[in-house]
Scaffold this motif. Sequence first.
Motif: not given
Length: 732
Positions: A276, A280, A319
């Motif tokens: 994740i 990002y 994500m």
Amino acid sequence: MPEEGEFYGKHGEPRKYDSSFKGPIQNRSCTDIVCCILFIIALLGYFAVGILAWSQGDPRKVIYPTDSRGQFCGQAGTPLEKKGMLFYFNIMKCASPMVLLEFQCPTTQMCVETCPDKFLTLVKAYTNTKDFDYYKTFCKEGVTNNMGIPEILKQGLCPSMLTPSKPFTRRCFPALGLKGGLITVGNNSHFDDGSGTMRDAKDLVDGVKNATVVMEARQVVMKIFEDYTKSWYWIVIGLVIAMLTSLLFIVLLRFLAGIMVWVMIVMVILVLGYGIFHCYMEYAALKGEAGANVTLQEIGFQTDFTVYLQIRQTWLAFMIILAIVEVIIILLLIFLRKRILIAIALIKEASRTIGHVMCSLFYPLFTFLLLAIVIAYWAVTAVFLSTSNQPIYKVFNETMCDHSRKTCEPANYSISIEKTQCPDSECLFAFYGGETAYHKYLIGLQFYNVFLFFWCANFVTALGQMTLAGAFASYYWAFNKPDDVPAFPVFSSLGRSLRYHTGTLAFGSLILSIVQIIRVLLEYLDHKLKGAHNKCTKFLLCCLKCCFWCLEKCVKFINRNAYIMTAIYGNNFCTSAKNAFFLLMRNMIRVAVLDKVTDFLLFLGKLLIVGLVGIFAFFFFSGRVKAFEDTAPHLHYYWVPILTVAVGSYLIAHGFFSVYAMCVDTLFLCFCEDLERNDGSAERPYYMSSVLREILLKDKAGDPSSARQQDDEDDDKDVVLKQPQLQEEDEV
């Protein structure tokens, strides 16, 4: 008790005590003989299809481009060995819509050594001997300096012009570019088409576009194949790392099961969290970049998949997906926290069992070998079947002709009626096909190839499940462990499975294969009807696909437990499936609480191995780490080896962890049988270990009434035994 009688009436009668039962029975007979014979006949037919395909097929049709005479460009051992490029006489004719319908450009095509690198017309080249000698390398045989230009063009021996071209999937296409907002070819925005007329370079675009549409899939495949040739040894190293990592996890589970399970849980959460974070950072880094805000819908399908990684929406989607998976796993861990402690103890017991049957850890290698043989046979047969057609030639012409697009024979076409009536027509190679009985039933043979692939693959998987089940059952039903465990339990179980239960394995795998082939047909039907069916039919197809997906999962679950019962008792498939189903129904709560939680924990282990190896592969092949920049191969698509390593790692991890899963399932069914057969007394002692008894029997006194009271008081202690049959036996 009335309610107990009603319960067992619905879910079958429990097993009775049998003093002679000491584990998997040795005196057994062959089961499901009819299905065994059917499977053997189907295999013989499969071999016959393979022999027929190999005698008729020609894989060169996939590897090499084909000229207008059906010859292969660049094929070793032929006169065209050094001529590996396909050259189009007039690429602008490829702008015809017929190109997309017939997958062939209606212009003469020939094999050449290199693509032309300059503008040149036949008229201009004819005036210079050196230029004409160069020009003749792109002409058919028989062109001499004494022939006139009209005669050469009339017989179609040479193209009217040459344009600077570049090789693209072994085909010569104009080297188009963009200069000052204008489309150029060879740095020129105009060119002479050979008839004295100046044409815009943009006129070549449609021809190049249509000619490449039918080649794009081939281009991607060829680039992927080239990437594999450059990175295969690194892929093998990645898979070896995945195998060693999986083996290390299994060994550590043997001695540190509790610690390793919690380590797996924490590591999975951390790996997903890093994913994740990385998505990002990529998403934020693309902010303000030109073209990064284009949506996936706007960009459409691109053969260069790296383009998608330059779009912010791609990383946002990654994500979101990873965040959803992370949240789901964390919520499951919170809700199952008490069950996880019991599942960990069950995994410890499975580790102890595997420790005494260590050869079971290496059995997946045998399964992998058999599956590799099945997959290789299917793939080779499919390629030979798809290339076993004959070359079909059709009439192509520039003006109106009644014989247009009809089949023809190139050998005598110059003296044929078609040539006489349509002087400007040519007989060119169109595609591979055929009208014989063999070619008419070719689609049926391909279907048979796919169906037998499913059947054989499921059979191999079923053989592994029954073999491991028999080995672990031998350990469970040994009263003095490990002294009473038979020698070489895996090999003994494999021999029993093949000798007595080939028909049962074939029966179960046949049922599963039928469901899978129906799912394939539904996907094929959905693909064919895409854009043609309305919302009602689309909804109906979606429901059917969902139902058959659920049915496949149910069949796999029933088959797995049926193989365990067959490995123990030697019954046929239907009897074993019925007995296993009723046994599970009598222990429904325990199935949901223990078995599935254990499967979830093992699945987290697979995810962890895939995540660790996948992250390593990503940083290595993408060149994100400077230390690996010079070592990593330069690829067209760096995601090809990454995806291959990730999928291969999952299969390897699944193979090793499937031993644990099969061990847990076998121990669970044996435990349920043990509870019904025995009561823990000196005359009828339990076969389960003291550790397993502590895990699954909270009430050591064996009082079923107190057990039921405990169940009613606290739902978190559903694992407490419901043993109404023990009270009946005590009363007797």
